[in-house]
Scaffold this motif. Structure first.
Motif, PDB file in Angstrom:
ATOM      1  N   ALA A 122      27.995  39.054  40.933  1.00 56.61           N
ATOM      2  CA  ALA A 122      27.902  40.284  40.144  1.00 56.61           C
ATOM      3  C   ALA A 122      29.011  40.340  39.101  1.00 56.61           C
ATOM      4  CB  ALA A 122      27.970  41.503  41.058  1.00 56.61           C
ATOM      5  N   LEU A 123      30.214  39.960  39.482  1.00 59.15           N
ATOM      6  CA  LEU A 123      31.335  39.987  38.540  1.00 59.15           C
ATOM      7  C   LEU A 123      31.150  38.971  37.419  1.00 59.15           C
ATOM      8  CD1 LEU A 123      34.383  40.399  40.941  1.00 59.15           C
ATOM      9  CD2 LEU A 123      33.509  42.066  39.319  1.00 59.15           C
ATOM     10  N   SER A 124      30.600  37.823  37.765  1.00 60.07           N
ATOM     11  CA  SER A 124      30.349  36.804  36.744  1.00 60.07           C
ATOM     12  C   SER A 124      29.338  37.295  35.725  1.00 60.07           C
ATOM     13  CB  SER A 124      29.836  35.511  37.402  1.00 60.07           C
ATOM     14  OG  SER A 124      30.804  34.980  38.278  1.00 60.07           O
ATOM     15  N   ALA A 125      28.362  38.070  36.200  1.00 65.10           N
ATOM     16  CA  ALA A 125      27.311  38.566  35.321  1.00 65.10           C
ATOM     17  C   ALA A 125      27.818  39.650  34.369  1.00 65.10           C
ATOM     18  CB  ALA A 125      26.151  39.106  36.151  1.00 65.10           C
ATOM     19  N   VAL A 126      28.682  40.540  34.864  1.00 64.87           N
ATOM     20  CA  VAL A 126      29.123  41.672  34.039  1.00 64.87           C
ATOM     21  C   VAL A 126      30.363  41.380  33.203  1.00 64.87           C
ATOM     22  CG1 VAL A 126      28.204  43.262  35.764  1.00 64.87           C
ATOM     23  CG2 VAL A 126      30.631  42.711  35.809  1.00 64.87           C
ATOM     24  N   ALA A 153      32.318  52.163  35.572  1.00 67.21           N
ATOM     25  CA  ALA A 153      31.635  51.745  36.800  1.00 67.21           C
ATOM     26  C   ALA A 153      31.711  50.227  36.969  1.00 67.21           C
ATOM     27  CB  ALA A 153      30.184  52.208  36.779  1.00 67.21           C
ATOM     28  N   LEU A 154      31.520  49.507  35.865  1.00 64.72           N
ATOM     29  CA  LEU A 154      31.581  48.050  35.923  1.00 64.72           C
ATOM     30  C   LEU A 154      33.015  47.564  36.145  1.00 64.72           C
ATOM     31  CD1 LEU A 154      29.145  47.148  32.991  1.00 64.72           C
ATOM     32  CD2 LEU A 154      28.672  47.129  35.446  1.00 64.72           C
ATOM     33  N   PHE A 155      33.966  48.194  35.467  1.00 66.50           N
ATOM     34  CA  PHE A 155      35.358  47.786  35.607  1.00 66.50           C
ATOM     35  C   PHE A 155      35.879  48.064  37.018  1.00 66.50           C
ATOM     36  CE2 PHE A 155      39.952  47.959  35.118  1.00 66.50           C
ATOM     37  CZ  PHE A 155      40.185  46.857  34.306  1.00 66.50           C
ATOM     38  N   SER A 156      35.348  49.089  37.654  1.00 70.13           N
ATOM     39  CA  SER A 156      35.777  49.412  39.022  1.00 70.13           C
ATOM     40  C   SER A 156      35.455  48.273  39.983  1.00 70.13           C
ATOM     41  CB  SER A 156      35.115  50.706  39.500  1.00 70.13           C
ATOM     42  OG  SER A 156      33.710  50.553  39.607  1.00 70.13           O
ATOM     43  N   LEU A 157      34.410  47.486  39.658  1.00 70.81           N
ATOM     44  CA  LEU A 157      34.081  46.332  40.487  1.00 70.81           C
ATOM     45  C   LEU A 157      35.188  45.277  40.421  1.00 70.81           C
ATOM     46  CD1 LEU A 157      30.265  45.815  39.730  1.00 70.81           C
ATOM     47  CD2 LEU A 157      31.305  46.800  41.785  1.00 70.81           C
ATOM     48  N   THR A 158      35.729  45.064  39.212  1.00 72.80           N
ATOM     49  CA  THR A 158      36.808  44.087  39.075  1.00 72.80           C
ATOM     50  C   THR A 158      38.070  44.564  39.790  1.00 72.80           C
ATOM     51  OG1 THR A 158      37.669  44.985  36.986  1.00 72.80           O
ATOM     52  CG2 THR A 158      35.866  43.410  36.839  1.00 72.80           C
ATOM     53  N   THR A 159      38.306  45.879  39.740  1.00 75.30           N
ATOM     54  CA  THR A 159      39.473  46.430  40.434  1.00 75.30           C
ATOM     55  C   THR A 159      39.313  46.288  41.943  1.00 75.30           C
ATOM     56  OG1 THR A 159      39.848  48.035  38.654  1.00 75.30           O
ATOM     57  CG2 THR A 159      40.877  48.493  40.777  1.00 75.30           C
ATOM     58  N   LEU A 160      38.116  46.584  42.426  1.00 74.17           N
ATOM     59  CA  LEU A 160      37.848  46.419  43.857  1.00 74.17           C
ATOM     60  C   LEU A 160      38.036  44.965  44.264  1.00 74.17           C
ATOM     61  CD1 LEU A 160      36.837  47.461  46.593  1.00 74.17           C
ATOM     62  CD2 LEU A 160      34.492  47.104  45.784  1.00 74.17           C
ATOM     63  N   PHE A 161      37.542  44.050  43.432  1.00 82.23           N
ATOM     64  CA  PHE A 161      37.665  42.623  43.721  1.00 82.23           C
ATOM     65  C   PHE A 161      39.133  42.209  43.822  1.00 82.23           C
ATOM     66  CE2 PHE A 161      37.962  38.159  42.476  1.00 82.23           C
ATOM     67  CZ  PHE A 161      37.015  37.571  43.312  1.00 82.23           C
ATOM     68  N   SER A 162      39.959  42.728  42.918  1.00 79.20           N
ATOM     69  CA  SER A 162      41.376  42.358  42.927  1.00 79.20           C
ATOM     70  C   SER A 162      42.074  42.847  44.191  1.00 79.20           C
ATOM     71  CB  SER A 162      42.082  42.899  41.675  1.00 79.20           C
ATOM     72  OG  SER A 162      42.092  44.312  41.670  1.00 79.20           O
ATOM     73  N   PHE A 163      41.648  43.999  44.714  1.00 84.76           N
ATOM     74  CA  PHE A 163      42.267  44.503  45.943  1.00 84.76           C
ATOM     75  C   PHE A 163      41.704  43.813  47.184  1.00 84.76           C
ATOM     76  CE2 PHE A 163      43.885  47.873  43.272  1.00 84.76           C
ATOM     77  CZ  PHE A 163      45.098  48.178  43.864  1.00 84.76           C
ATOM     78  N   VAL A 164      40.430  43.437  47.151  1.00 92.45           N
ATOM     79  CA  VAL A 164      39.853  42.685  48.265  1.00 92.45           C
ATOM     80  C   VAL A 164      40.508  41.312  48.365  1.00 92.45           C
ATOM     81  CG1 VAL A 164      37.743  41.546  49.084  1.00 92.45           C
ATOM     82  CG2 VAL A 164      37.641  43.889  48.219  1.00 92.45           C
ATOM     83  N   THR A 165      40.934  40.788  47.223  1.00 91.42           N
ATOM     84  CA  THR A 165      41.585  39.474  47.187  1.00 91.42           C
ATOM     85  C   THR A 165      42.915  39.475  47.948  1.00 91.42           C
ATOM     86  OG1 THR A 165      40.557  38.856  45.092  1.00 91.42           O
ATOM     87  CG2 THR A 165      42.622  37.751  45.646  1.00 91.42           C
ATOM     88  N   LEU A 166      43.602  40.607  47.974  1.00 92.32           N
ATOM     89  CA  LEU A 166      44.935  40.658  48.595  1.00 92.32           C
ATOM     90  C   LEU A 166      44.939  40.247  50.065  1.00 92.32           C
ATOM     91  CD1 LEU A 166      46.475  43.870  46.957  1.00 92.32           C
ATOM     92  CD2 LEU A 166      46.728  41.471  46.278  1.00 92.32           C
ATOM     93  N   PRO A 167      44.128  40.876  50.930  1.00 95.46           N
ATOM     94  CA  PRO A 167      44.157  40.438  52.334  1.00 95.46           C
ATOM     95  C   PRO A 167      43.692  39.006  52.515  1.00 95.46           C
ATOM     96  CG  PRO A 167      42.342  41.982  51.949  1.00 95.46           C
ATOM     97  CD  PRO A 167      43.220  42.027  50.742  1.00 95.46           C
ATOM     98  N   VAL A 168      42.804  38.530  51.636  1.00 93.34           N
ATOM     99  CA  VAL A 168      42.342  37.146  51.717  1.00 93.34           C
ATOM    100  C   VAL A 168      43.500  36.187  51.464  1.00 93.34           C
ATOM    101  CG1 VAL A 168      40.820  35.406  50.694  1.00 93.34           C
ATOM    102  CG2 VAL A 168      39.988  37.743  51.029  1.00 93.34           C
ATOM    103  N   GLU A 169      44.293  36.477  50.433  1.00 97.77           N
ATOM    104  CA  GLU A 169      45.420  35.604  50.098  1.00 97.77           C
ATOM    105  C   GLU A 169      46.536  35.683  51.128  1.00 97.77           C
ATOM    106  OE1 GLU A 169      45.464  33.359  47.767  1.00 97.77           O
ATOM    107  OE2 GLU A 169      43.441  33.939  47.138  1.00 97.77           O
ATOM    108  N   PHE A 170      46.863  36.890  51.565  1.00 96.81           N
ATOM    109  CA  PHE A 170      47.928  37.037  52.567  1.00 96.81           C
ATOM    110  C   PHE A 170      47.542  36.379  53.888  1.00 96.81           C
ATOM    111  CE2 PHE A 170      49.557  40.487  49.809  1.00 96.81           C
ATOM    112  CZ  PHE A 170      50.900  40.152  49.815  1.00 96.81           C
TER     113      PHE A 170
END
Length: 230
Positions: A122-126, A153-170
């Motif tokens: 979805a992020l790649s598409a938008v 609404a679309l930008f909120s997806l990128t923000t959500l993605f950046s925060f979901v990335t945090l626990p994955v990296e840690f």
């Protein structure tokens, strides 16, 4: 001209991001010159960690670019930059084990990694047209708030993605540090250097997430102001 608080915040975050990137590269360079007592290369460490976690369908390959290391779940490859792939240092050990940490997450169906992976298409598409929608929304704010609302609404997806990335990296770093310590890959001093390098790498993701949130709130403030005028 007096800058608004949002502009000052974004400028401050940009400066912090540059400083952290500089510090990360500095630390990586410093620790890359300190050889491991075990003498293992990043490639060997990655392959050993995969085997220890009963992962036999992931390949460790060399990729171009500095600090371009990543795990690709699509083709199941741990991609290591040349200085990590061939390196025999605390920095190489940290990065190689961290990327294998993502492979372990994939193999064990780590929920946050799965969630992040579902967001990628979805992020790649938008991502290609989202900036244009936001620009149009700002320019048209006096006549209609709908375009900017869509952009938010679309930008909120990128923000959500950046925060979901945090626990994955840690989590990947946590797995990496626990394994290199348990396996005796590093000494106590080398472990401290590996932990420090991964901490600075994690901070780049933290600042990116905060910057994304600040930008989102900036657009929201424009949207709210436009809605009150219309």
């Amino acid at each position: 001209m007096i800058l608004s608080p949002f502009y000052m915040l974004l400028i401050g975050l940009t400066l912090v991001s540059f400083l952290i990137q500089w510090r990360l590269r500095s630390k990586f360079t410093q620790y890359s010159h300190i050889g491991l007592q075990s003498g293992l290369s990043g490639k060997q460490i990655a392959e050993l960690m995969l085997v220890d976690n009963n992962i036999h369908d992931v390949k460790v390959v060399s990729t171009e670019g500095r600090l371009s290391d990543h795990y690709n779940p699509a083709d199941k490859t741990v991609n290591l930059s040349a200085e990590v792939y061939e390196g025999r240092s605390a920095a190489a050990a940290a990065v190689a084990a961290h990327e294998c940490g993502h492979a372990v997450q994939h193999a064990t169906a780590y929920s946050m990694l799965q969630f992040r992976s579902t967001m990628v298409p979805a992020l790649s598409a938008v991502s290609r047209f989202m900036p244009w929608i936001l620009l149009a929304g700002v320019l048209m704010i006096r006549t209609s708030v709908i375009p900017l609302g869509l952009g938010i609404a679309l930008f909120s997806l990128t923000t959500l993605f950046s925060f979901v990335t945090l626990p994955v990296e840690f989590d990947a770093s946590k797995r990496a540090l626990a394994w290199i310590d348990r396996r005796g890959i590093v000494t106590t001093q080398e472990h401290a250097m590996a932990k420090d390098a991964l901490w600075w790498a994690a901070m780049t993701y933290v600042v990116a997430a905060i910057s994304s949130l600040a930008t989102l709130l900036y657009y929201v403030s424009i949207f709210m102001g436009g809605r009150n005028r219309n």
